[in-house]
Design a protein around this motif. Sequence first.
Motif, PDB file in Angstrom:
ATOM      1  N   LYS A 306       0.737  -1.243   0.107  1.00 27.45           N
ATOM      2  CA  LYS A 306      -0.045  -0.019  -0.151  1.00 27.45           C
ATOM      3  C   LYS A 306       1.010   1.226  -0.133  1.00 27.45           C
ATOM      4  O   LYS A 306       1.938   1.237   0.483  1.00 27.45           O
ATOM      5  CB  LYS A 306      -0.920   0.132   1.073  1.00 27.45           C
ATOM      6  N   TYR A 307       0.215   2.242  -0.472  1.00 29.58           N
ATOM      7  CA  TYR A 307       0.902   3.568  -0.606  1.00 29.58           C
ATOM      8  C   TYR A 307      -0.255   4.650  -0.471  1.00 29.58           C
ATOM      9  O   TYR A 307      -1.333   4.092  -0.824  1.00 29.58           O
ATOM     10  CB  TYR A 307       1.849   3.708  -1.695  1.00 29.58           C
ATOM     11  N   PRO A 308       0.220   5.919  -0.262  1.00 33.81           N
ATOM     12  CA  PRO A 308      -0.915   7.047  -0.342  1.00 33.81           C
ATOM     13  C   PRO A 308      -1.306   7.235  -1.693  1.00 33.81           C
ATOM     14  O   PRO A 308      -0.617   7.132  -2.770  1.00 33.81           O
ATOM     15  CB  PRO A 308       0.196   7.971   0.017  1.00 33.81           C
ATOM     16  N   VAL A 309      -2.761   7.184  -1.661  1.00 30.61           N
ATOM     17  CA  VAL A 309      -3.603   7.171  -3.047  1.00 30.61           C
ATOM     18  C   VAL A 309      -4.619   8.458  -2.596  1.00 30.61           C
ATOM     19  O   VAL A 309      -5.200   8.234  -1.602  1.00 30.61           O
ATOM     20  CB  VAL A 309      -4.277   5.872  -3.498  1.00 30.61           C
ATOM     21  N   ARG A 310      -4.713   9.422  -3.486  1.00 26.99           N
ATOM     22  CA  ARG A 310      -5.634  10.536  -3.298  1.00 26.99           C
ATOM     23  C   ARG A 310      -6.921   9.961  -4.080  1.00 26.99           C
ATOM     24  O   ARG A 310      -6.829   9.906  -5.438  1.00 26.99           O
ATOM     25  CB  ARG A 310      -5.232  11.814  -4.020  1.00 26.99           C
ATOM     26  N   ASP A 340     -11.182  20.853   3.743  1.00 27.35           N
ATOM     27  CA  ASP A 340      -9.900  21.747   3.293  1.00 27.35           C
ATOM     28  C   ASP A 340      -8.728  21.162   3.390  1.00 27.35           C
ATOM     29  O   ASP A 340      -7.704  21.500   2.620  1.00 27.35           O
ATOM     30  CB  ASP A 340     -10.258  22.984   4.112  1.00 27.35           C
ATOM     31  N   ASP A 341      -8.316  20.180   4.327  1.00 28.36           N
ATOM     32  CA  ASP A 341      -7.366  19.530   4.528  1.00 28.36           C
ATOM     33  C   ASP A 341      -7.074  18.313   3.463  1.00 28.36           C
ATOM     34  O   ASP A 341      -8.068  17.235   3.496  1.00 28.36           O
ATOM     35  CB  ASP A 341      -7.080  18.717   5.741  1.00 28.36           C
ATOM     36  N   GLU A 342      -6.343  18.476   2.481  1.00 26.46           N
ATOM     37  CA  GLU A 342      -6.101  17.580   1.450  1.00 26.46           C
ATOM     38  C   GLU A 342      -5.876  15.998   2.040  1.00 26.46           C
ATOM     39  O   GLU A 342      -5.978  14.934   1.286  1.00 26.46           O
ATOM     40  CB  GLU A 342      -5.144  17.908   0.370  1.00 26.46           C
ATOM     41  N   ASN A 343      -5.081  16.179   3.271  1.00 24.51           N
ATOM     42  CA  ASN A 343      -4.758  14.445   3.939  1.00 24.51           C
ATOM     43  C   ASN A 343      -5.932  13.877   3.983  1.00 24.51           C
ATOM     44  O   ASN A 343      -5.870  12.583   3.955  1.00 24.51           O
ATOM     45  CB  ASN A 343      -3.990  14.967   4.981  1.00 24.51           C
ATOM     46  N   LYS A 344      -7.044  14.330   4.205  1.00 24.02           N
ATOM     47  CA  LYS A 344      -8.267  13.782   4.718  1.00 24.02           C
ATOM     48  C   LYS A 344      -8.782  12.986   3.166  1.00 24.02           C
ATOM     49  O   LYS A 344      -9.902  12.098   3.526  1.00 24.02           O
ATOM     50  CB  LYS A 344      -9.300  14.620   5.010  1.00 24.02           C
ATOM     51  N   LEU A 345      -8.165  13.366   1.909  1.00 23.56           N
ATOM     52  CA  LEU A 345      -8.726  12.653   0.828  1.00 23.56           C
ATOM     53  C   LEU A 345      -7.546  11.565   0.407  1.00 23.56           C
ATOM     54  O   LEU A 345      -8.098  10.793  -0.543  1.00 23.56           O
ATOM     55  CB  LEU A 345      -8.602  13.804  -0.309  1.00 23.56           C
ATOM     56  N   ILE A 346      -6.796  11.299   1.202  1.00 22.61           N
ATOM     57  CA  ILE A 346      -5.702  10.204   0.984  1.00 22.61           C
ATOM     58  C   ILE A 346      -5.815   9.110   1.858  1.00 22.61           C
ATOM     59  O   ILE A 346      -6.300   9.244   2.911  1.00 22.61           O
ATOM     60  CB  ILE A 346      -4.159  11.047   1.287  1.00 22.61           C
ATOM     61  N   ILE A 347      -5.807   7.637   1.166  1.00 19.75           N
ATOM     62  CA  ILE A 347      -5.863   6.529   1.747  1.00 19.75           C
ATOM     63  C   ILE A 347      -4.423   5.822   1.604  1.00 19.75           C
ATOM     64  O   ILE A 347      -4.039   5.946   0.565  1.00 19.75           O
ATOM     65  CB  ILE A 347      -7.039   5.716   1.339  1.00 19.75           C
ATOM     66  N   ASN A 348      -4.384   4.708   2.402  1.00 24.69           N
ATOM     67  CA  ASN A 348      -3.397   3.637   2.282  1.00 24.69           C
ATOM     68  C   ASN A 348      -4.038   2.768   1.370  1.00 24.69           C
ATOM     69  O   ASN A 348      -4.678   1.788   1.815  1.00 24.69           O
ATOM     70  CB  ASN A 348      -2.804   3.200   3.541  1.00 24.69           C
ATOM     71  N   GLY A 349      -3.592   2.774  -0.115  1.00 23.85           N
ATOM     72  CA  GLY A 349      -4.150   1.926  -0.921  1.00 23.85           C
ATOM     73  C   GLY A 349      -3.441   1.469  -1.864  1.00 23.85           C
ATOM     74  O   GLY A 349      -1.952   1.631  -1.996  1.00 23.85           O
ATOM     75  N   ASN A 350      -3.806   0.854  -3.158  1.00 23.78           N
ATOM     76  CA  ASN A 350      -2.985   0.125  -4.112  1.00 23.78           C
ATOM     77  C   ASN A 350      -3.753   0.614  -5.499  1.00 23.78           C
ATOM     78  O   ASN A 350      -4.796   0.758  -5.359  1.00 23.78           O
ATOM     79  CB  ASN A 350      -2.886  -1.407  -3.949  1.00 23.78           C
ATOM     80  N   VAL A 452     -17.206   2.468   1.653  1.00 23.33           N
ATOM     81  CA  VAL A 452     -17.021   3.282   2.739  1.00 23.33           C
ATOM     82  C   VAL A 452     -15.336   2.855   3.126  1.00 23.33           C
ATOM     83  O   VAL A 452     -15.213   1.891   3.237  1.00 23.33           O
ATOM     84  CB  VAL A 452     -17.791   3.408   4.073  1.00 23.33           C
ATOM     85  N   LEU A 453     -14.472   3.813   2.997  1.00 20.03           N
ATOM     86  CA  LEU A 453     -13.109   3.826   2.981  1.00 20.03           C
ATOM     87  C   LEU A 453     -12.441   4.793   4.250  1.00 20.03           C
ATOM     88  O   LEU A 453     -12.847   5.854   4.286  1.00 20.03           O
ATOM     89  CB  LEU A 453     -12.201   3.849   1.763  1.00 20.03           C
ATOM     90  N   PRO A 454     -11.521   4.051   4.925  1.00 21.01           N
ATOM     91  CA  PRO A 454     -10.999   4.938   5.873  1.00 21.01           C
ATOM     92  C   PRO A 454      -9.985   5.891   5.380  1.00 21.01           C
ATOM     93  O   PRO A 454      -9.165   5.762   4.565  1.00 21.01           O
ATOM     94  CB  PRO A 454     -10.095   4.062   6.900  1.00 21.01           C
ATOM     95  N   ALA A 455     -10.160   7.152   5.639  1.00 18.82           N
ATOM     96  CA  ALA A 455      -9.199   8.379   5.065  1.00 18.82           C
ATOM     97  C   ALA A 455      -7.941   8.614   5.854  1.00 18.82           C
ATOM     98  O   ALA A 455      -7.877   8.282   7.112  1.00 18.82           O
ATOM     99  CB  ALA A 455     -10.076   9.591   5.053  1.00 18.82           C
ATOM    100  N   GLY A 456      -7.129   9.331   5.313  1.00 19.21           N
ATOM    101  CA  GLY A 456      -6.028   9.639   6.267  1.00 19.21           C
ATOM    102  C   GLY A 456      -5.004   8.877   5.819  1.00 19.21           C
ATOM    103  O   GLY A 456      -4.785   7.606   5.395  1.00 19.21           O
ATOM    104  N   LYS A 457      -3.402   9.553   5.981  1.00 17.69           N
ATOM    105  CA  LYS A 457      -2.403   8.686   5.564  1.00 17.69           C
ATOM    106  C   LYS A 457      -1.944   7.759   6.653  1.00 17.69           C
ATOM    107  O   LYS A 457      -2.339   8.073   7.597  1.00 17.69           O
ATOM    108  CB  LYS A 457      -1.236   9.785   5.496  1.00 17.69           C
TER     109      LYS A 457
END
Length: 457
Positions: A306-310, A340-350, A452-457
Amino acid sequence: MQIRTKFALLFILIATSIVITFSVIIYALYSNDQKKEFYSRLKAKALTTARLYSKDVKEINYKLLKVIDKNSVNSFPDERVVLYNILGLKVYSSPDDSNIAFLPPELLSNIKLHQEYYSNNNGNAVLGLVYKGSSDRLIVVASGYDKYGNDSLSFLAKTLIVACFITVIIIGLIGFFFSEQALKPIREMVRQVENISASNLNLRVKTKNKKDEIARLAINFNEMLNRIQQSFEMQKSFVSNASHELRTPLTAMTGELEVALLNDGSPIEYKEILYSVLDDVKSLNNLTNGLIELNRANMDVSFFKKYPVRMDELMWQSRSELLKRHPDYSVSIIIGNFPDDENKLIINGNHILKTALINLMDNACKFSPDRQVHVSFNVSDGLITLAFTDHGIGIPAEDLKNIFQPFYRAGNAQNFSGHGIGLSLTNRIIQLHGGNMSIESVENDHTTVTIVLPAGK
C-alpha cells in the motif's frame, strides 16, 4: 517421550525434592536438639559433681560423693567426671581413673581461656569448664556417650528414608494418574483430528467443557477448520465456474470455425465469422483478466503493498479510463462534503483500487437502459464514502445475499454479457483497503452500491 510421562516425571522430581529437603531439615533440627539436650545433661552432671566435691556443701565428703556417683540413676554410657585443681592436677575422678593424673596442657589452656570447652563427635561428648566455688576453683572435665540420642537419630534416619521411598512411590502413582486425566481431553482431541481429512472437512472437534484452555484450543481449531473448509469450497466452486466460463467462448469459437471450414462462403460471410470469433476472444480475454485480478485480490495481505492514494484523483482517472472504453456511457460525479485538508482525501491504497471503481461504474452503466451512473463523493469523520446509483434493471431480493460470490449472476442479468466476477472482485478489493461495501436495490427501479473507506495517511 510422551508429554504425559514428562509431566509425571517432572511432578515426581519436584515432589521428591520437596520431601527430601524437608526430611533433611527435620533430621538436622532433631540432631541439633539432641546435641543441645545431651550438652545440658553433661553440664548439669559436671556442675553437680563439682559443687558436691567443693567446700560449698559441707555435709558431703569424698567417700559419700563416690557412693552418689556410683548409684546415680541419670548416668549415661562411658560417663566420666574428672576434677582438677587450677594447676591441672587431678583431685577427683568418677569412676576412678589413675591413668590420667594431669590435664593435658592444651586442653587446660583452652578451658582457662574460654571458661568452657565442648565437643561432640558422633555422640562422644567432652565438656570442660571452670567451676568457681565460694573458696576454691576447680576445672571440671565431663565426658560420655549419648547412646540414646544416637539411637534416636538412627531410628529417625531410617524412618525418614522409608517414608521418603514410600512417599515417592505414592507421588509417582498420583503423578501418572493426574497426568493421564489432565491429558485425556488432548488425546481425545488428537484422535478426532486424526479422523479429519480433505474428504470430510465437515467434521469438528467436540468439546465438553467450554471454559478451560483445551476447550478454547478446540474452539480455535474448529474455527480454523471452518476457514479451511470455506477455502476448499470456494476453490472447488472457483475451478468449476472458471472451467465452465472458459469452456463457453472456446466452444463457440470452435463451432464457428468448424462451420466456416465445412462451407465455402463469401468473403463477407468469413468476415462476419471472424468478427464473431474476435468477440469471443475479447470475452475470453476479459474473463482471463478478471480471474487474474481476482487471484491478486485474494492473495496474502502481507504481499499487498500500500501507498498513499488520493481518492478524488483516482475517481476521476477511473471515469476517464471507462469512458475511453465505452464512449456511450455517461458518468456524473457529485461532490458533497469536500475537506479543506487534502490529507483527508488520501488513503493507504493500491492501484488495484481503480479496478474496483471502474467495475462499479461499468456495471451501473451496463445494466441501465440510459447507460448512466451517478457517483456521489463525501468525506466526513475520517471516512470517504462513494455511492454509485443507476436506474437500471436492479437486483432481485433473493439474489442480493449471493451477489458477492464469484461467478454468481442475478436471474435478470443472464441476457447481459459478463461472467459474475466483477462484484466479487470489487468487494475483496474494498476489504483489503479496510473498507466495507453494501448494496441497496429495487428490481426494475434502481441500484445503489456504497463503499466506505478509511481516510488519512
